[in-house]
Write an enzyme that holds these catalytic residues in place. Structure first.
Site, PDB file in Angstrom:
ATOM      1  N   ASN A 101       0.829  -1.213   0.000  1.00 55.89           N
ATOM      2  CA  ASN A 101       0.000   0.000   0.000  1.00 55.89           C
ATOM      3  C   ASN A 101       0.860   1.258   0.000  1.00 55.89           C
ATOM      4  O   ASN A 101       0.605   2.215  -0.737  1.00 55.89           O
ATOM      5  CB  ASN A 101      -0.900   0.028   1.233  1.00 55.89           C
ATOM      6  CG  ASN A 101      -2.087  -0.903   1.135  1.00 55.89           C
ATOM      7  OD1 ASN A 101      -2.373  -1.443   0.074  1.00 55.89           O
ATOM      8  ND2 ASN A 101      -2.771  -1.091   2.245  1.00 55.89           N
ATOM      9  N   ARG A 135     -10.920  -4.370 -14.204  1.00 54.75           N
ATOM     10  CA  ARG A 135      -9.750  -5.156 -13.794  1.00 54.75           C
ATOM     11  C   ARG A 135     -10.136  -6.630 -13.852  1.00 54.75           C
ATOM     12  O   ARG A 135     -11.038  -7.064 -13.137  1.00 54.75           O
ATOM     13  CB  ARG A 135      -9.308  -4.826 -12.373  1.00 54.75           C
ATOM     14  CG  ARG A 135      -8.796  -3.414 -12.155  1.00 54.75           C
ATOM     15  CD  ARG A 135      -8.241  -3.271 -10.746  1.00 54.75           C
ATOM     16  NE  ARG A 135      -8.063  -1.886 -10.372  1.00 54.75           N
ATOM     17  CZ  ARG A 135      -6.978  -1.159 -10.660  1.00 54.75           C
ATOM     18  NH1 ARG A 135      -5.988  -1.716 -11.321  1.00 54.75           N
ATOM     19  NH2 ARG A 135      -6.885   0.099 -10.266  1.00 54.75           N
ATOM     20  N   ARG A 149      -5.378   1.725 -13.222  1.00 55.95           N
ATOM     21  CA  ARG A 149      -4.013   1.969 -12.756  1.00 55.95           C
ATOM     22  C   ARG A 149      -3.263   0.683 -12.409  1.00 55.95           C
ATOM     23  O   ARG A 149      -3.766  -0.173 -11.686  1.00 55.95           O
ATOM     24  CB  ARG A 149      -4.043   2.897 -11.529  1.00 55.95           C
ATOM     25  CG  ARG A 149      -2.669   3.225 -10.978  1.00 55.95           C
ATOM     26  CD  ARG A 149      -2.770   4.211  -9.840  1.00 55.95           C
ATOM     27  NE  ARG A 149      -3.114   5.536 -10.328  1.00 55.95           N
ATOM     28  CZ  ARG A 149      -3.858   6.410  -9.630  1.00 55.95           C
ATOM     29  NH1 ARG A 149      -4.358   6.065  -8.471  1.00 55.95           N
ATOM     30  NH2 ARG A 149      -4.111   7.601 -10.129  1.00 55.95           N
ATOM     31  N   HIS A 155     -15.650   3.047 -15.016  1.00 56.90           N
ATOM     32  CA  HIS A 155     -15.472   2.311 -13.772  1.00 56.90           C
ATOM     33  C   HIS A 155     -16.738   1.544 -13.390  1.00 56.90           C
ATOM     34  O   HIS A 155     -16.734   0.766 -12.441  1.00 56.90           O
ATOM     35  CB  HIS A 155     -15.094   3.303 -12.663  1.00 56.90           C
ATOM     36  CG  HIS A 155     -14.606   2.683 -11.399  1.00 56.90           C
ATOM     37  ND1 HIS A 155     -15.302   2.741 -10.213  1.00 56.90           N
ATOM     38  CD2 HIS A 155     -13.482   1.985 -11.123  1.00 56.90           C
ATOM     39  CE1 HIS A 155     -14.635   2.118  -9.269  1.00 56.90           C
ATOM     40  NE2 HIS A 155     -13.512   1.641  -9.791  1.00 56.90           N
ATOM     41  N   TYR A 210     -12.426  -9.665  -1.976  1.00 56.67           N
ATOM     42  CA  TYR A 210     -13.081  -8.363  -1.962  1.00 56.67           C
ATOM     43  C   TYR A 210     -14.553  -8.563  -1.610  1.00 56.67           C
ATOM     44  O   TYR A 210     -15.237  -9.375  -2.231  1.00 56.67           O
ATOM     45  CB  TYR A 210     -13.002  -7.689  -3.333  1.00 56.67           C
ATOM     46  CG  TYR A 210     -11.687  -7.036  -3.674  1.00 56.67           C
ATOM     47  CD1 TYR A 210     -10.479  -7.541  -3.204  1.00 56.67           C
ATOM     48  CD2 TYR A 210     -11.645  -5.923  -4.495  1.00 56.67           C
ATOM     49  CE1 TYR A 210      -9.280  -6.933  -3.531  1.00 56.67           C
ATOM     50  CE2 TYR A 210     -10.440  -5.315  -4.838  1.00 56.67           C
ATOM     51  CZ  TYR A 210      -9.260  -5.832  -4.355  1.00 56.67           C
ATOM     52  OH  TYR A 210      -8.060  -5.246  -4.681  1.00 56.67           O
ATOM     53  N   ARG A 247     -13.833   2.552   4.162  1.00 53.68           N
ATOM     54  CA  ARG A 247     -12.674   1.690   4.348  1.00 53.68           C
ATOM     55  C   ARG A 247     -11.381   2.494   4.420  1.00 53.68           C
ATOM     56  O   ARG A 247     -10.532   2.236   5.249  1.00 53.68           O
ATOM     57  CB  ARG A 247     -12.564   0.678   3.203  1.00 53.68           C
ATOM     58  CG  ARG A 247     -11.417  -0.316   3.410  1.00 53.68           C
ATOM     59  CD  ARG A 247     -11.207  -1.229   2.225  1.00 53.68           C
ATOM     60  NE  ARG A 247     -10.287  -0.664   1.253  1.00 53.68           N
ATOM     61  CZ  ARG A 247     -10.544  -0.480  -0.029  1.00 53.68           C
ATOM     62  NH1 ARG A 247     -11.728  -0.792  -0.493  1.00 53.68           N
ATOM     63  NH2 ARG A 247      -9.656   0.036  -0.850  1.00 53.68           N
ATOM     64  N   HIS A 297     -15.319  -3.508   0.018  1.00 53.41           N
ATOM     65  CA  HIS A 297     -15.241  -2.841  -1.281  1.00 53.41           C
ATOM     66  C   HIS A 297     -16.595  -2.367  -1.802  1.00 53.41           C
ATOM     67  O   HIS A 297     -16.655  -1.571  -2.740  1.00 53.41           O
ATOM     68  CB  HIS A 297     -14.611  -3.814  -2.285  1.00 53.41           C
ATOM     69  CG  HIS A 297     -14.209  -3.213  -3.590  1.00 53.41           C
ATOM     70  ND1 HIS A 297     -14.895  -3.455  -4.759  1.00 53.41           N
ATOM     71  CD2 HIS A 297     -13.192  -2.374  -3.925  1.00 53.41           C
ATOM     72  CE1 HIS A 297     -14.312  -2.801  -5.751  1.00 53.41           C
ATOM     73  NE2 HIS A 297     -13.274  -2.137  -5.268  1.00 53.41           N
TER      74      HIS A 297
END
Length: 727
Positions: free
Chosen positions: A72, A409, A439, A469, A502, A598, A626
């Protein structure tokens, strides 16, 4: 005249014109009402670190949290710190740091990041490493090994490591080499044994080799696990690389570079080409952090500072080993007693096969959806038997004419991608909206997007200037001479791997209203349509912000009229100032505001008269929270949405996002009971408090563990999804 914010007060559907606007005077809210987003992100990573510090968390899970913290923080420097520095250099505004000079923000970040990295190293060396050693698992040094073990590792070095090493000298004929981002390196000072001349060399630890080397055990039945860092093995055998030279000093170092990407889409005729060029440029971004081992001498450090053009403030001196992402390697150790108790996802009740005893039992997903909307909750409920099964059935069903899907993704070997390829090869019309700008997944996305194109899938890359997205899939099926729309709108990516860790929700429906909404959305994304009318969807960038502001303000007006009012929002990040200000005004009017976040949260709870009715909680654990939920009491007729959007500028203004309105009262109750559990004082959570400080609440007054939300949800979902006869 003071600045004003215009907020819609209409109460119609999402496609209504926004009339009846009210102007709010921004001077009624105090300056300094936002927590700095970068410091809030560091506070989030501190919460991750606190899980690694917790002796009640299983030991190998603590080890994993240490690796997650390290990973992270790498991304934070590569993107957030890099972006801040770029803005300072170019003179751009820094909207995420309202009222704080950027240079001051960077100074605060540096202080906090140094503190956290040192704390992270201390947790490993003083707590987790000794505890692992007690369990027969250890990272050892060369001096811990006996002669036979050293001999065997030297053979491994000669056969597997030595041939791929590339020592690079630095002298008048050899300039200082390029140091790639996140690479682990050895800075070596050597002396010519004949002339006495001192030289410098850099050696990159090969990233394609395992980060740690298993120490062979003389007893084949031994369950002991010992590993040696690869850089230690190399360091102890430098004589083989520099024959005739004396090795004076050798130290590990690691460089982080700016990997924030800026693509001028408006000026590019080919997005893929522009992206590939930017990926090449990313490798050569300026340095922003230098990690060194604590024993590095001043001569070596000064050379690195000069050659890399980096300041001492950007140097992080840490105990070896550097790059504790290496602890991810411990995930392969077979010690279930040191992990969370294994959880196997269940199949959603509506999607369970009618004949479960059959060896090849499969549910008819379309038949299940025709009976009513289906809400699935991952990873408690299986992605494979819901989303994946939906797409695989669509791919082989002769009555399915078309499939349209967004992909943000995933991976080229994903069964989702395979299902789309199979559908195209079976003669169906298939549209894949691939977001190649996700990303750090850009190169992978370009690769499997080309695989889809080769199979005959219509691949498009969305709208210029916007990331797509939204998480949506649409299947068009012919039934009795009519076209039926089967829709899925979710909060998570179409990725089977991440779906196991997730936490996300997804809604399946054959409601023609949702189907028409998605048809219009996909037409907008693949063609030139500019759609403004959606019924059950809130879509960014045109409608989502206005819609949420309208819904929040409706609760404010209910409270002002003396009616019960409540807003509940679950997101990954709460940053957007306009949304935050709307929540402040709702709180002032008496609305109970509950935010479950989160990561980053710029909302404050310590503003008297402003945030008195605001409560903010955070949950971290075995799964990454998530999902995004938006719930409004609406005077007893609750409106609840799930979808892909966080409360950030980029999500609301620069991305295509979609929220879907939940229609089923049963599903609304399920989502609200999930929220009730998170907000209950008997549940283990972090509470946001004064000055943006997060306090962990996981023990009761008697020192007993509070309820673990994810464990409790696991049990609740398992019971809820059992056939009634089995309960």
């Amino acid at each position: 005249m003071p600045d004003t914010t215009i907020v819609d007060t209409g109460l119609g559907d999402a496609d209504d014109d926004f009339d009846g606007l009210i102007e709010f005077d921004e001077s009624d809210l105090p300056d300094g009402r936002y927590i700095d987003r970068e410091l809030s992100w560091l506070a989030f990573n501190q919460r991750v670190l606190e899980l690694a510090e917790d002796p009640d968390v299983p030991l190998l899970e603590r080890t994993n949290f240490l690796a997650i913290f390290a990973s992270n923080l790498d991304e934070f420097f590569m993107v957030r710190v890099a972006g801040l520095k770029r803005r300072i250099v170019t003179g751009l505004a820094v909207p995420s740091n309202i009222g704080t000079p950027p240079a001051k923000v960077l100074e605060s970040i540096s202080l906090k990041a140094h503190e956290l990295q040192e704390r992270h190293a201390a947790v490993w060396h003083e707590q987790v490493k000794p505890a692992l050693e007690d369990e027969g698992i250890s990272i050892v040094t060369w001096n811990d090994l006996d002669g036979q073990e050293k001999a065997e590792l030297y053979e491994y070095f000669q056969a597997q490591v030595f041939p791929v090493l590339m020592p690079l000298a630095v002298d008048p004929a050899h300039p200082f080499p390029y140091i790639s981002g996140l690479s682990l390196n050895l800075a070596i000072r050597i002396r010519n044994a004949r002339t006495g001349r001192q030289e410098f060399a850099r050696l990159k630890v090969p990233p394609m080799l395992p980060r740690t080397v298993r120490v062979p055990e003389s007893d084949p039945l031994s369950e002991r696990v010992r590993v040696l860092p690869l850089e230690d093995l190399i360091s102890e055998n430098l004589g083989d690389l520099f024959p005739g030279m004396d090795v004076l000093e050798h130290h590990s170092f690691r460089l982080t570079r700016n990997e924030d990407m800026v693509i001028e889409e408006d000026e590019s005729e080919n997005l893929i080409q522009a992206l590939e060029e930017e990926l090449l440029r990313r490798r050569f971004g300026p340095p922003i952090r230098l990690e060194i081992t604590e024993d590095m001498d001043d001569v070596t450090l000064r050379l690195l500072l000069d050659e890399l053009d980096i300041s001492e403030q950007e140097v992080y001196r840490l105990p070896a080993p550097l790059d504790l992402r290496a602890l991810f390697d411990f995930g392969r150790i077979d010690r279930p007693d040191l992990r969370y108790k294994k959880h196997v996802p269940v199949t959603a009740l509506a999607l369970q096969p009618t004949d479960p005893d059959s060896k090849h039992a499969r549910a008819d997903v379309f038949a299940a959806i025709r009976k009513g909307d289906v809400l699935v909750h991952h990873p408690y409920e299986s992605f494979a038997t819901s989303v994946q099964a939906f797409l695989e059935q669509a791919a082989r069903d002769p009555q399915v004419l078309a499939i349209k899907q967004t992909l943000y993704r995933t991976s080229g070997d994903s069964p989702v991608v395979k299902a789309l390829i199979d559908a195209a090869e079976n003669g169906k019309q298939v549209l894949a909206l691939v977001e190649v700008k996700a990303r750090f997944d850009e190169a992978n996305n370009i690769e499997w997007a080309r695989q889809l194109e080769k199979a005959g899938v219509h691949v498009v890359y969305g709208l210029v200037g916007l990331k797509t997205h939204a998480k949506a899939a649409l299947v068009i099926r012919q039934e009795k001479g009519q076209l039926v729309h089967y829709s899925h709108v979710g909060t998570g990516n179409y990725n089977p791997k991440t779906s196991r860790i997730y936490e996300d929700f997804g809604l399946f429906t054959c409601d023609p209203v949702v189907g028409l909404d998605l048809t219009r959305l996909f037409n907008e994304l693949s063609g030139y349509a500019i759609e403004k009318k959606f019924k059950r969807l809130l879509v960014a960038p045109l409608h989502l912000r206005k819609g949420l502001l309208r819904l929040i303000d409706r609760e404010r007006r209910h409270a002002a009229a003396g009616k019960p009012a409540r807003v509940r929002i679950k997101v990954n990040s709460m940053v957007d100032e306009e949304i935050i200000d709307a929540l402040y005004r709702a709180s002032q009017a008496g609305v109970q505001v509950e935010v479950w976040v989160r990561g980053i949260c710029s909302l404050r709870v310590d503003l008297p008269g402003i945030s008195d009715n605001i409560k903010v909680r955070s949950v971290l654990g075995r799964y990454l929270e998530h999902s995004r939920i938006f719930a409004f009491d609406n005077d007893g007729s609750p409106e609840v949405y799930i979808g892909s959007a966080d409360m950030m500028h980029r999500n609301l203004d620069r991305r295509v996002e979609a929220l879907v309105k939940i229609a089923s009262p049963k599903h609304i109750r399920e989502l609200m009971s999930f929220f009730d559990l998170a907000m209950d004082d008997g549940t283990a959570t972090w509470h946001l408090g004064v000055d943006g400080i997060w306090e962990r609440h996981h023990l009761d007054a008697n020192g007993r563990q509070l309820i673990d939300l994810q464990d409790r949800t696991m049990n609740l979902v398992r019971r809820r999804r059992q056939p009634r006869a089995a309960r």
